[in-house]
Structures are given as C-alpha cells and as structure tokens.
Write an enzyme that holds these catalytic residues in place. Structure first.
Site, PDB file in Angstrom:
ATOM      1  CE  LYS A  11      -3.986  -2.266   2.224  1.00  0.00           C
ATOM      2  NZ  LYS A  11      -5.042  -1.968   3.185  1.00  0.00           N
ATOM      3  CE1 TYR A  51      -9.488  -2.803  -0.032  1.00  0.00           C
ATOM      4  CE2 TYR A  51      -8.435  -0.928  -1.245  1.00  0.00           C
ATOM      5  CZ  TYR A  51      -8.391  -2.253  -0.210  1.00  0.00           C
ATOM      6  OH  TYR A  51      -7.225  -2.745   0.030  1.00  0.00           O
ATOM      7  CG  ASN A 114      -3.543  -2.310   6.585  1.00  0.00           C
ATOM      8  OD1 ASN A 114      -3.436  -2.226   5.546  1.00  0.00           O
ATOM      9  ND2 ASN A 114      -4.517  -3.020   6.996  1.00  0.00           N
ATOM     10  CG  HIS A 117      -5.908  -6.202  -0.119  1.00  0.00           C
ATOM     11  ND1 HIS A 117      -6.762  -6.380   0.879  1.00  0.00           N
ATOM     12  CD2 HIS A 117      -5.704  -7.283  -1.003  1.00  0.00           C
ATOM     13  CE1 HIS A 117      -7.611  -7.284   0.154  1.00  0.00           C
ATOM     14  NE2 HIS A 117      -7.065  -7.610  -0.866  1.00  0.00           N
ATOM     15  CD  GLU A 128      -9.008  -9.407  -3.354  1.00  0.00           C
ATOM     16  OE1 GLU A 128     -10.042  -9.303  -2.640  1.00  0.00           O
ATOM     17  OE2 GLU A 128      -7.726  -9.718  -2.975  1.00  0.00           O
TER      18      GLU A 128
END
Ligand code: CMP
Length: 140
Positions: A11, A51, A114, A117, A128
């Site tokens: 990320k 998402y 965080n 993913h 995905e």
C-alpha cells in the site's frame, strides 16, 4: 494442501517509506514466490471497484482516497496454502492487534495505512488476481 495463489498489494504508506524490498523479503523468506508484480498508481475508479465489497462501510471513501494517494505494488504470491500463509505473514488488519514479527506489526501505521492487503479466501484470490493480471502476466 496444494500450491495456491493469492493477490497482494503493498500500500501507499509502505511505498512512500521505500519498504517494497523489505516486505518482499518477508514473503520470499516464508516460502512464497512473487510470480507477478507491477507498481501502479490506482485510479479512483479502480480503487472503488476493487474495494466494492466495502462500499457500505463508513471507512470506504477514506480507504479509496488512501489507496490512490501514492503508488502501490500489486503482486501475485504463489506457494503452499498461499492465502492463509500470506494472512499469517501480514498479521491482523489493525497493526495494534497484529502478532510480533508480522508485516503489519512491524511496518503498519494504522488500520487504514496497514502496509499490505491480501486476499481473504481462495475464491476472492481468483477474483482479485483477475482484477489486475492476465494469466499470461503470471510466471510461476
Ligand atoms: P484490506 O485488507 O486492504 O481490506 C480493507 C481495508 O480497509 C483494510 O485492509 C483496512 O486497511 C481498511 N480499513 C480502514 N478502516 C477500517 C476499519 N475500521 N475496519 C476494517 N478495515 C478498515
């Protein structure tokens, strides 16, 4: 358990701090192979589509803004039981709750920033992976 593939995203908080190599080292040392990888800047439409499952959640708009705030590295990890293996390597969604030695514990800044993913099931992994990669992009 057979060889499996899972979708991983490094990320913007992690690319901003130049942690791509440090994070990839965790995957490889744990026995997962990076069989596809691309650094991209997601568009708002891509983030919202990726998402979409979270679109009713209060954090959806912030999450999509964050995921488009800088480069991400989308990648396919392959190995034994890869979906669960990657979830163990990543640690809990909220870095505050993640086990010692996990990516999110060591690098995550917040529940939103965080660092990584990872797909949460083999079924979602297939969806995905197809979102970002053609089969010919993946070299096992
Ligand atoms: P990820 O695995 O990318 O899937 C959805 C993301 O939403 C999750 O990691 C978190 O980074 C992010 N997120 C932001 N706020 C929350 C929250 N309150 N609860 C769960 N996930 C959140």
């Amino acid at each position: 358990m057979a060889t499996q593939r899972t979708l991983s995203i490094i990320k913007p908080d992690a690319t901003r701090r130049n942690l791509t190599g440090a994070i990839n080292k965790r995957f490889e040392e744990a026995g997962l192979a990076i069989v596809a990888q691309r650094r991209v800047r997601l568009t708002d439409a891509q983030a919202r589509a990726f998402y979409a499952v979270h679109r009713e959640r209060a954090f959806y708009d912030d999450l999509c803004a964050f995921m488009t705030s800088g480069p991400v590295v989308v990648q396919v990890l392959e190995g034994e039981n890869a979906v669960e293996a990657n979830r163990t390597i990543m640690g809990a969604t909220n870095p505050a709750n993640a086990d010692a030695g996990t990516i999110r514990k060591d690098f995550g800044e917040s529940v939103e920033a965080n660092s990584v993913h990872g797909s949460d099931s083999p079924e979602n992994a297939a969806i995905e992976i197809a979102f970002f990669f053609a089969e010919t992009d993946i070299v096992g």
